[in-house]
Motif scaffolding. Sequence first.
Motif, PDB file in Angstrom:
ATOM      1  N   VAL A  69       0.839  -1.200   0.000  1.00  0.00           N
ATOM      2  CA  VAL A  69       0.000   0.000   0.000  1.00  0.00           C
ATOM      3  C   VAL A  69       0.874   1.251   0.000  1.00  0.00           C
ATOM      4  N   GLU A  70       0.527   2.207  -0.848  1.00  0.00           N
ATOM      5  CA  GLU A  70       1.164   3.520  -0.829  1.00  0.00           C
ATOM      6  C   GLU A  70       0.023   4.531  -0.768  1.00  0.00           C
ATOM      7  N   ASP A  71      -0.197   5.085   0.427  1.00  0.00           N
ATOM      8  CA  ASP A  71      -1.389   5.907   0.665  1.00  0.00           C
ATOM      9  C   ASP A  71      -1.332   7.293   0.031  1.00  0.00           C
ATOM     10  N   ARG A  72      -0.150   7.875  -0.073  1.00  0.00           N
ATOM     11  CA  ARG A  72      -0.063   9.253  -0.600  1.00  0.00           C
ATOM     12  C   ARG A  72      -0.612   9.365  -2.019  1.00  0.00           C
ATOM     13  N   HIS A  73      -0.236   8.395  -2.868  1.00  0.00           N
ATOM     14  CA  HIS A  73      -0.670   8.442  -4.270  1.00  0.00           C
ATOM     15  C   HIS A  73      -1.763   7.409  -4.563  1.00  0.00           C
ATOM     16  N   LYS A  74      -2.244   6.801  -3.481  1.00  0.00           N
ATOM     17  CA  LYS A  74      -3.345   5.831  -3.578  1.00  0.00           C
ATOM     18  C   LYS A  74      -3.028   4.696  -4.555  1.00  0.00           C
ATOM     19  N   VAL A  75      -1.940   3.993  -4.231  1.00  0.00           N
ATOM     20  CA  VAL A  75      -1.465   2.892  -5.078  1.00  0.00           C
ATOM     21  C   VAL A  75      -1.493   1.586  -4.293  1.00  0.00           C
ATOM     22  N   LEU A  76      -1.962   0.526  -4.953  1.00  0.00           N
ATOM     23  CA  LEU A  76      -1.826  -0.837  -4.437  1.00  0.00           C
ATOM     24  C   LEU A  76      -0.979  -1.605  -5.448  1.00  0.00           C
ATOM     25  N   TYR A  77       0.073  -2.242  -4.972  1.00  0.00           N
ATOM     26  CA  TYR A  77       0.983  -2.979  -5.864  1.00  0.00           C
ATOM     27  C   TYR A  77       1.098  -4.413  -5.384  1.00  0.00           C
ATOM     28  N   CYS A  78       0.722  -5.374  -6.224  1.00  0.00           N
ATOM     29  CA  CYS A  78       0.855  -6.779  -5.850  1.00  0.00           C
ATOM     30  C   CYS A  78       2.250  -7.265  -6.235  1.00  0.00           C
ATOM     31  N   GLU A  79       2.969  -7.762  -5.240  1.00  0.00           N
ATOM     32  CA  GLU A  79       4.361  -8.173  -5.434  1.00  0.00           C
ATOM     33  C   GLU A  79       4.452  -9.522  -6.142  1.00  0.00           C
ATOM     34  N   VAL A  80       5.119  -9.530  -7.288  1.00  0.00           N
ATOM     35  CA  VAL A  80       5.454 -10.781  -7.986  1.00  0.00           C
ATOM     36  C   VAL A  80       6.977 -10.863  -8.017  1.00  0.00           C
ATOM     37  N   PRO A  81       7.564 -11.739  -7.185  1.00  0.00           N
ATOM     38  CA  PRO A  81       9.029 -11.854  -7.170  1.00  0.00           C
ATOM     39  C   PRO A  81       9.577 -12.230  -8.548  1.00  0.00           C
ATOM     40  N   LYS A  82      10.745 -11.703  -8.857  1.00  0.00           N
ATOM     41  CA  LYS A  82      11.454 -11.927 -10.130  1.00  0.00           C
ATOM     42  C   LYS A  82      10.753 -11.239 -11.299  1.00  0.00           C
ATOM     43  N   ALA A  83       9.964 -10.203 -10.992  1.00  0.00           N
ATOM     44  CA  ALA A  83       9.338  -9.412 -12.066  1.00  0.00           C
ATOM     45  C   ALA A  83       9.492  -7.921 -11.736  1.00  0.00           C
ATOM     46  N   GLY A  84      10.677  -7.578 -11.235  1.00  0.00           N
ATOM     47  CA  GLY A  84      10.968  -6.170 -10.932  1.00  0.00           C
ATOM     48  C   GLY A  84      10.488  -5.715  -9.569  1.00  0.00           C
ATOM     49  N   CYS A  85      10.199  -6.649  -8.656  1.00  0.00           N
ATOM     50  CA  CYS A  85       9.562  -6.253  -7.388  1.00  0.00           C
ATOM     51  C   CYS A  85      10.478  -5.440  -6.472  1.00  0.00           C
ATOM     52  N   ILE A 228      -1.825  -3.558 -15.689  1.00  0.00           N
ATOM     53  CA  ILE A 228      -1.091  -4.824 -15.816  1.00  0.00           C
ATOM     54  C   ILE A 228       0.204  -4.545 -16.563  1.00  0.00           C
ATOM     55  N   GLY A 229       1.294  -4.492 -15.804  1.00  0.00           N
ATOM     56  CA  GLY A 229       2.595  -4.267 -16.414  1.00  0.00           C
ATOM     57  C   GLY A 229       3.282  -5.588 -16.703  1.00  0.00           C
ATOM     58  N   LYS A 230       4.221  -5.561 -17.623  1.00  0.00           N
ATOM     59  CA  LYS A 230       4.980  -6.769 -17.947  1.00  0.00           C
ATOM     60  C   LYS A 230       6.471  -6.491 -17.822  1.00  0.00           C
ATOM     61  N   PHE A 231       7.202  -7.481 -17.318  1.00  0.00           N
ATOM     62  CA  PHE A 231       8.647  -7.365 -17.147  1.00  0.00           C
ATOM     63  C   PHE A 231       9.328  -7.086 -18.486  1.00  0.00           C
ATOM     64  N   GLU A 232       8.753  -7.639 -19.549  1.00  0.00           N
ATOM     65  CA  GLU A 232       9.336  -7.490 -20.890  1.00  0.00           C
ATOM     66  C   GLU A 232       9.304  -6.034 -21.362  1.00  0.00           C
ATOM     67  N   THR A 233       8.405  -5.232 -20.820  1.00  0.00           N
ATOM     68  CA  THR A 233       8.322  -3.800 -21.174  1.00  0.00           C
ATOM     69  C   THR A 233       8.322  -2.984 -19.872  1.00  0.00           C
ATOM     70  N   LEU A 234       9.145  -3.424 -18.921  1.00  0.00           N
ATOM     71  CA  LEU A 234       9.070  -2.942 -17.541  1.00  0.00           C
ATOM     72  C   LEU A 234       9.226  -1.435 -17.395  1.00  0.00           C
ATOM     73  N   GLU A 235      10.314  -0.881 -17.910  1.00  0.00           N
ATOM     74  CA  GLU A 235      10.564   0.552 -17.684  1.00  0.00           C
ATOM     75  C   GLU A 235       9.497   1.430 -18.310  1.00  0.00           C
ATOM     76  N   GLU A 236       9.119   1.085 -19.525  1.00  0.00           N
ATOM     77  CA  GLU A 236       8.098   1.849 -20.236  1.00  0.00           C
ATOM     78  C   GLU A 236       6.766   1.802 -19.479  1.00  0.00           C
ATOM     79  N   ASP A 237       6.352   0.593 -19.107  1.00  0.00           N
ATOM     80  CA  ASP A 237       5.093   0.421 -18.378  1.00  0.00           C
ATOM     81  C   ASP A 237       5.138   1.145 -17.034  1.00  0.00           C
ATOM     82  N   LYS A 257      19.947  -3.739 -12.175  1.00  0.00           N
ATOM     83  CA  LYS A 257      19.657  -5.111 -11.761  1.00  0.00           C
ATOM     84  C   LYS A 257      19.946  -5.194 -10.267  1.00  0.00           C
ATOM     85  N   ASP A 258      18.988  -5.709  -9.521  1.00  0.00           N
ATOM     86  CA  ASP A 258      19.066  -5.617  -8.070  1.00  0.00           C
ATOM     87  C   ASP A 258      20.233  -6.411  -7.471  1.00  0.00           C
ATOM     88  N   ARG A 259      20.399  -7.666  -7.915  1.00  0.00           N
ATOM     89  CA  ARG A 259      21.462  -8.505  -7.350  1.00  0.00           C
ATOM     90  C   ARG A 259      22.155  -9.276  -8.462  1.00  0.00           C
TER      91      ARG A 259
END
Length: 302
Positions: A69-85, A228-237, A257-259
């Motif tokens: 949850v990010e309340d300031r901008h009213k965002v809900l983000y569902c975490e999918v590991p290995k997809a830019g989380c 619905i964002g996709k890892f294949e177009t991650l930055e743009e999305d 790249k994180d790690r």
Amino acid sequence: QQKRSESPLGWFRAVALPLNKTLVTGSKWKDVDSSQEKRRSFLHSFCEKYNSRKKLQTHLVHLVSRIYVEDRHKVLYCEVPKAGCSNWKRVLMVLNGLAASAHNISHDDVHYGKHLRTLDSYDPKGMYTRLNTYTKAVFVRDPMERLVSAFRDKFEHPNSYYHPVFGKAIIKKYRPNADEEALQTGSGVKFKEFIQYLLDFHRPVGMDIHWEQVSKLCHPCLINYDFIGKFETLEEDANYFLQLVGAPAELKFPSFKDRHSSDERTSAEVVRQYLKELSEEERQLTYDFYSLDYLMFNYTSP
């Protein structure tokens, strides 16, 4: 409200919101917006068909345990590991005023710092209100690429959790005549052994979010995601999404790249090499395991 949240939610579906495009500037987002509408429409159509065959019933708290949850901008983000989380969590921390820049937040701070709240930490009224008024986003990835990426990350590098917990159990059950060192350390799990564990109804250790299906992590047929964002177009999305929610103009989605930054990114070609280690039947069963994710998000079967 309390009573309502504790009842099975076969009848519950968080509404999809029309995206507020008034904050988007420039014509360069036209294609991104078009693909976004197609993805939403495709998923909606799939869920209509899927839900007519199968009644999904589960508790609200379980449905939203992976949603940040990010309340300031009213965002809900569902975490999918290995997809830019990891980078998404960095961005949420910046949006929330917890950090000045996404670039100086460490991996451990992102994942173990407890800076961000998940939706299940709110009371039932807080959960319902946010689900029906905030912009809900999920970012997904080709299922086989996500799976191979998780395997490489957790088993091909030193890891003080995955080797002793998962590695030892996997080697013990699926490697005949394993040597003492492998049994003691759990290091050196082979991809084929990992897949045997994944496909086993009687897994020696449970599932893990890094290779759990998106259909079970984010429940896209019960929670109508607005984006619905996709890892294949991650930055743009991601950068389009940030404009939609009114993020500061200087905030851009980080591209690092994180790690294991020296490793080659897990691409379709890298996946092909790993799949060669499997029998035809194992490849088919692995696809079947992720078939809902392939179908929901319109990925081409490998």
